[in-house]
Design a protein around this motif. Structure first.
Motif, mmCIF file in Angstrom:
data_model
loop_
_atom_site.group_PDB
_atom_site.id
_atom_site.type_symbol
_atom_site.label_atom_id
_atom_site.label_comp_id
_atom_site.label_asym_id
_atom_site.label_seq_id
_atom_site.Cartn_x
_atom_site.Cartn_y
_atom_site.Cartn_z
ATOM 1 N N THR A 175 -0.427 7.799 3.159
ATOM 2 C CA THR A 175 -1.134 8.983 2.633
ATOM 3 C C THR A 175 -0.910 10.210 3.507
ATOM 4 O O THR A 175 -1.000 11.337 3.027
ATOM 5 C CB THR A 175 -2.647 8.693 2.524
ATOM 6 O OG1 THR A 175 -3.115 8.276 3.813
ATOM 7 C CG2 THR A 175 -2.930 7.588 1.515
ATOM 8 N N GLU A 225 -3.402 2.230 10.410
ATOM 9 C CA GLU A 225 -2.330 3.114 10.899
ATOM 10 C C GLU A 225 -1.037 2.342 11.125
ATOM 11 O O GLU A 225 -1.058 1.175 11.507
ATOM 12 C CB GLU A 225 -2.761 3.770 12.227
ATOM 13 C CG GLU A 225 -3.848 4.813 12.054
ATOM 14 C CD GLU A 225 -4.178 5.539 13.366
ATOM 15 O OE1 GLU A 225 -3.849 4.998 14.452
ATOM 16 O OE2 GLU A 225 -4.758 6.633 13.294
ATOM 17 N N THR A 241 -0.866 7.188 8.195
ATOM 18 C CA THR A 241 -2.052 6.516 7.640
ATOM 19 C C THR A 241 -1.589 5.746 6.403
ATOM 20 O O THR A 241 -0.901 6.298 5.532
ATOM 21 C CB THR A 241 -3.121 7.550 7.252
ATOM 22 O OG1 THR A 241 -3.409 8.330 8.423
ATOM 23 C CG2 THR A 241 -4.394 6.874 6.773
ATOM 24 N N GLY A 256 0.836 -1.200 0.000
ATOM 25 C CA GLY A 256 0.000 0.000 0.000
ATOM 26 C C GLY A 256 0.871 1.250 0.000
ATOM 27 O O GLY A 256 2.083 1.170 -0.224
ATOM 28 N N ALA A 274 -2.735 3.098 3.241
ATOM 29 C CA ALA A 274 -3.956 2.726 2.517
ATOM 30 C C ALA A 274 -3.650 1.832 1.324
ATOM 31 O O ALA A 274 -2.584 1.933 0.708
ATOM 32 C CB ALA A 274 -4.651 4.001 2.039
ATOM 33 N N ASP A 275 -4.605 0.935 1.034
ATOM 34 C CA ASP A 275 -4.590 0.268 -0.274
ATOM 35 C C ASP A 275 -5.980 0.469 -0.866
ATOM 36 O O ASP A 275 -6.795 1.217 -0.304
ATOM 37 C CB ASP A 275 -4.203 -1.221 -0.138
ATOM 38 C CG ASP A 275 -5.261 -2.054 0.596
ATOM 39 O OD1 ASP A 275 -6.339 -1.516 0.905
ATOM 40 O OD2 ASP A 275 -5.006 -3.252 0.867
ATOM 41 N N THR A 291 -8.097 1.655 4.933
ATOM 42 C CA THR A 291 -6.930 2.315 5.550
ATOM 43 C C THR A 291 -6.655 1.706 6.924
ATOM 44 O O THR A 291 -7.527 1.107 7.548
ATOM 45 C CB THR A 291 -7.162 3.834 5.759
ATOM 46 O OG1 THR A 291 -8.259 3.978 6.654
ATOM 47 C CG2 THR A 291 -7.425 4.549 4.466
#
Length: 701
Positions: free
Chosen positions: A70, A95, A86, A67, A88-89, A93
C-alpha cells in the motif's frame, strides 16, 4: 537451435550469463549443465499453505502470504538507508524491509497489485516484518512450474549478497529441464530397477527438484541415493578384483622353523580364537600368489602386535624381509623393544630406524637392508625415505592407520619390483558402514575378543568439585603399588578456554602428592625427545608413581602396572581419543580405572561422549556413536574424505541403502565381472563416464 547436453558449460544456460557462471563455479563448483542437475536441495518447504496476516505467530518459521503493497518509504540509518513497504491483506498490515539493493528494488515494486510473499517474519514494536522477502506477482505465480514441496538449495553468503537467491537457482534448474527436455539416460539395468521397484532416472531427477508429492520425493531420494552408493561400490569392488587378478604378490609357501619355534616355545600366552581366525585369513592371502591388502582392526589391547609378529615370521621363513611402520618415535621404539624381547634366542636380526638415529648407525642399517642381512626393520616415516632400500621386502605392516596419509602408504609399494604384502593395523575401530565405503577395496579382519585374564576397565565421570575424593582414591591405589596417569588436553592455556594448563595441574598434584612419599613424572610435546624418554623410563621402571602428560601417551605405551587413568577436561577430547587413552590402562591382571574429570558446563555432544565412555568399552560401539556425532569426513581425516564427497547420500543416515547397494554391486560383478552382458550395458556406460570424471579412486590405499 543449439543442442545442449550435460557437458555444456553452465554459462550457456538461459538466466546465467558470464558473471553468474563465475560465481557458480567458484562458490558451488558448478561448471556444467550436469553439475547443476546434480546440485540437490538440502530440504523442502511446504508451499501449499497460505497464512493471513492476523494468523502470524511470533516464531521464525517461513510463511507465505497473499496481499498488496500500500505504500513505500526510504528510512535513513547510521550507515546508508533501508527500504520499507507496508503490506496488507484483508486482516491486517505488516512491513517488508530491504537493507540492500533498495534503489533497484524500489523501481520494481508495484503498488496495489496482488503479490505472493514468502520468508521468515520477525516481531518488533507490536508489528510483524519480513526482511528480504521472496516476491512474485500472483499472476506469474499461477503460471510457474509449481510444486507443493519447494526445494531449498545450499547457498553461500557471497551468492546471497550477489542476489543469487534460492528462487533464482530454482529458476535456472527449470530452464535446464526445458533445454534438455528431460531426456536423461537411464543408468541402471532393468533387472535392478525391477527388483528394487525404483522409479526411472528421468522421474527421479524431476521429482528431486520439483516434487509432485511427498511420496514421489521419497522415491526420487531413494533411487538417487542407491545409484550414488552403487557406483562407488562398483568401483571399489572392481578395483579389488582387478588388483587380485593383475597384481601378483610374493607367495609365502611354507610356515617354517622360525614361526614354529616361536609358536611352540616363545609365545607368552595362548592365542585367542579371534587371533587364530585372523592369522588363518592372512596365511591364505600370502599363500595365494596375489598381493595381500588387509585391514586388521582390533580394539585397544586385543593383541594385534602378536599377529603382526607371526606374519613377519612367515615372511622371514620364506626368505623375505619385513617392515613395521609406526606413527611416532615412542611407539616405534616400543614395538622394537617388545619384539626384540619376544624374539630373544631366535637368530633374527632386528633394527630400529627413526629420525633420531645417528648417521653412522643409519649407514649400517642401509647396508644390512640392501645385503639382506637385516630381517626386520621397525621405524617411523623414516622407513619410506627414498634412500631406504630393501633387498626383498615381503611384507609391510602399518600401525595406526589414521596417522598416515595415502601417499605415504603407497611409497611402501614402490620398495620392490613386486609390491610387498600390506597389513594395516588400526586400534580405532572403524564403523562397518565407513569401512565398506572407505576401505571397500581392502579385505578386513577383526580381532573381537580380549586376551584371557584381562579385566574390563571401570570408567567413571566426576566433576571438578569431587577432586578431593578422586585424590584420596589415587592415594589408595598407589598404596597398593599401582601407578597413575593424569592427562591434560593442551600445553599452553588459550585465553578463550578456561581449562587447566598442564603446569597448573602439575603444581596442584605436586602439592597433594608431596615428596619423598610420591614421585611425579611429566611428559609433554614441547620437551626434547631425550628428556621425554628419560621421564618415560622413570615411570616404566616404577621410580615415579604418577605420570602427568598431554596426549603424547595416546598411542601404544605399554605399562602393565599403571592401573588408573585420570583424564582432565575430558569434555575437550573426542571419543576415539578418550577410548585410546583408556586403553593405556588395564594391561595387567589387576582391576583398572578410568576417571573422566570435567566442569559442570557441558555441551549435549560432550554429555553423549562421556555417557558412552561410562557405558561401554566396546571400540566398535564407540566408533558408531562417534560417526553419528562427527560425520564421516571428520572421522577419516582429510586424506580419505574424498570418497565421502557424496552429493545426496549420507553414510550415517542411509547405511541401509549403502548395504543394499554393496550387495547388488557384489552380485553383479560375481556374475559379470567385465560388464559385458547386454543386460548391463547401461550400467557399463554410466560406469565408464563416472570413472572418467572421478579422481578419488587413485587415492585410496
Amino acid at each position: 537451435m543449439p543442442v545442449y547436453n550435460l557437458n555444456t558449460s553452465i554459462s550457456y544456460l538461459k538466466g546465467v550469463g558470464p558473471s553468474r557462471a563465475d560465481l557458480l563455479r567458484s562458490e558451488l563448483g558448478i561448471h556444467t549443465f550436469g553439475d547443476l542437475l546434480n546440485f540437490f536441495p538440502n530440504r523442502y518447504i511446504d508451499r501449499t499453505q497460505f497464512l493471513k496476516i492476523n494468523q502470524l505467530q511470533q516464531n521464525t518459521s517461513e510463511v507465505q502470504i497473499i496481499g498488496k503493497i500500500t505504500s513505500i518509504k526510504t528510512v535513513q540509518q547510521k550507515r546508508g538507508s533501508r527500504l520499507v513497504a507496508t503490506f496488507a491483506d484483508e486482516t491486517g498490515t505488516m512491513e517488508l524491509v530491504w537493507f540492500r539493493g533498495a534503489k533497484w528494488i524500489k523501481e520494481t515494486l508495484k503498488i496495489n497489485i496482488p503479490y505472493v510473499i514468502f520468508g521468515k517474519t520477525t516481531y518488533f514494536n507490536r508489528l510483524f516484518s519480513m526482511p528480504h522477502p521472496e516476491m512474485e506477482l500472483v499472476s506469474t505465480y499461477k503460471n510457474k512450474l509449481r510444486t507443493a514441496m519447494q526445494p531449498v538449495y545450499p547457498s553461500t553468503e557471497k551468492l546471497t549478497n550477489k542476489g543469487v537467491s534460492n528462487k533464482i537457482v530454482s529458476g535456472m534448474i527449470q530452464n535446464l529441464f526445458e533445454e534438455i527436455r528431460s531426456n536423461f539416460s537411464e543408468t541402471l539395468s532393468p533387472s535392478i530397477i525391477e527388483k528394487l521397484k525404483l522409479i526411472s532416472k528421468n522421474d527421479a531427477l524431476f521429482n528431486i527438484h520439483f516434487p509432485k508429492s511427498q511420496e514421489l520425493l521419497s522415491k526420487a531420494q531413494y533411487r538417487l541415493k542407491f545409484e550414488e552408493f552403487f557406483f562407488i561400490q562398483l568401483q571399489l569392488i572392481r578395483k579389488k578384483i582387478v588388483r587380485k587378478a593383475k597384481i601378483k604378490g610374493f607367495n609365502f609357501e611354507k610356515v617354517g622353523a622360525n614361526f614354529n619355534d616361536f609358536y611352540k616355545n616363545k609365545l607368552p600366552f595362548d592365542l585367542t580364537n579371534a587371533q587364530k581366525k585372523v592369522l588363518k585369513e592372512i596365511r591364505k592371502d600370502v599363500g595365494s600368489n596375489a598381493q595381500m591388502n588387509r585391514l586388521l582392526q582390533g580394539d585397544v589391547g586385543s593383541g594385534k602386535t602378536i599377529v603382526a609378529l607371526l606374519t613377519m615370521l612367515i615372511a622371514i621363513d620364506n626368505g623375505f624381509q619385513a617392515a613395521l611402520m609406526a606413527p611416532t618415535e615412542i611407539l616405534a621404539t616400543q614395538h622394537y623393544n617388545s619384539i626384540v624381547a619376544l624374539l630373544k634366542g631366535l637368530n633374527i636380526s632386528i633394527k630400529l630406524l627413526t629420525g633420531s638415529v645417528k648417521t653412522k648407525e643409519r649407514r649400517i642399517i642401509h647396508a644390512e637392508l640392501e645385503s639382506g642381512k637385516l630381517d626386520i626393520l621397525i621405524g617411523t616415516h623414516a622407513l619410506i625415505e627414498d634412500k631406504v632400500q630393501f633387498k626383498n621386502l615381503g611384507i609391510a605392516i602399518i600401525d595406526e592407520q589414521h596417522r598416515f596419509g595415502v601417499a605415504q602408504r603407497s611409497k611402501l609399494w614402490e620398495k620392490n619390483e613386486l609390491p610387498p604384502h600390506i597389513l594395516v593395523m588400526t586400534a580405532t575401530p572403524i564403523p562397518r558402514t565407513l569401512a565398506m565405503s572407505v576401505y571397500g577395496d581392502l579385505d578386513i579382519s577383526v580381532i573381537d575378543e580380549l586376551p584371557p585374564g584381562r579385566k574390563e576397565v571401570k570408567t567413571a565421570h566426576r566433576y571438578d568439585s569431587n577432586r578431593l575424593s578422586v585424590f584420596k582414591f589415587l592415594k589408595e591405589e598407589i598404596e597398593k603399588g599401582r601407578q597413575v596417569y593424569v592427562v591434560y588436553p593442551l600445553i599452553n592455556e588459550s585465553e578463550a578456554m578456561d581449562y587447566k594448563d598442564l603446569m597448573d595441574g602439575f603444581e596442584s598434584i605436586s602439592r597433594e602428592f608431596q615428596k619423598p612419599d610420591y614421585q611425579i613424572s611429566i611428559v609433554h610435546g614441547k620437551m626434547k625427545p631425550a628428556d621425554k624418554e628419560y621421564e618415560m623410563q622413570r615411570f616404566i621402571k616404577g621410580e615415579t608413581q604418577i605420570m602427568v602428560a598431554t596426549t603424547v601417551i595416546e598411542v601404544g605405551v605399554n605399562i602393565p602396572n599403571a592401573s588408573v587413568m585420570v583424564i582432565e577436561s575430558a569434555e575437550r577430547f573426542g571419543l576415539s581419543q578418550l577410548h585410546q587413552l583408556r586403553g593405556r590402562v588395564g594391561r595387567g591382571a589387576e582391576q583398572s580405572f578410568c576417571i573422566l574429570m570435567t566442569s559442570f558446563k557441558l555441551s549435549s555432544d560432550a554429555k553423549v561422549r562421556l555417557q558412552t565412555m561410562v557405558n561401554t568399552s566396546d571400540g566398535f560401539k564407540i566408533a558408531e556413536v562417534d560417526l553419528k556425532l562427527r560425520g564421516p569426513g571428520n572421522l577419516m581425516g582429510t586424506q580419505q574424505s574424498g570418497v565421502l564427497n557424496l552429493k545426496i547420500a549420507d553414510i550415517v543416515r542411509d547405511s541401509q541403502i549403502l548395504k543394499t547397494a554393496r550387495n547388488f554391486a557384489i552380485d553383479l560383478l560375481t556374475q559379470d565381472a567385465t560388464l559385458r552382458a547386454s543386460e548391463n550395458n547401461l550400467i557399463k556406460l554410466a560406469y565408464q563416464e563416472i570413472s572418467k570424471n572421478s579422481t578419488i579412486w587413485s587415492n585410496i590405499s
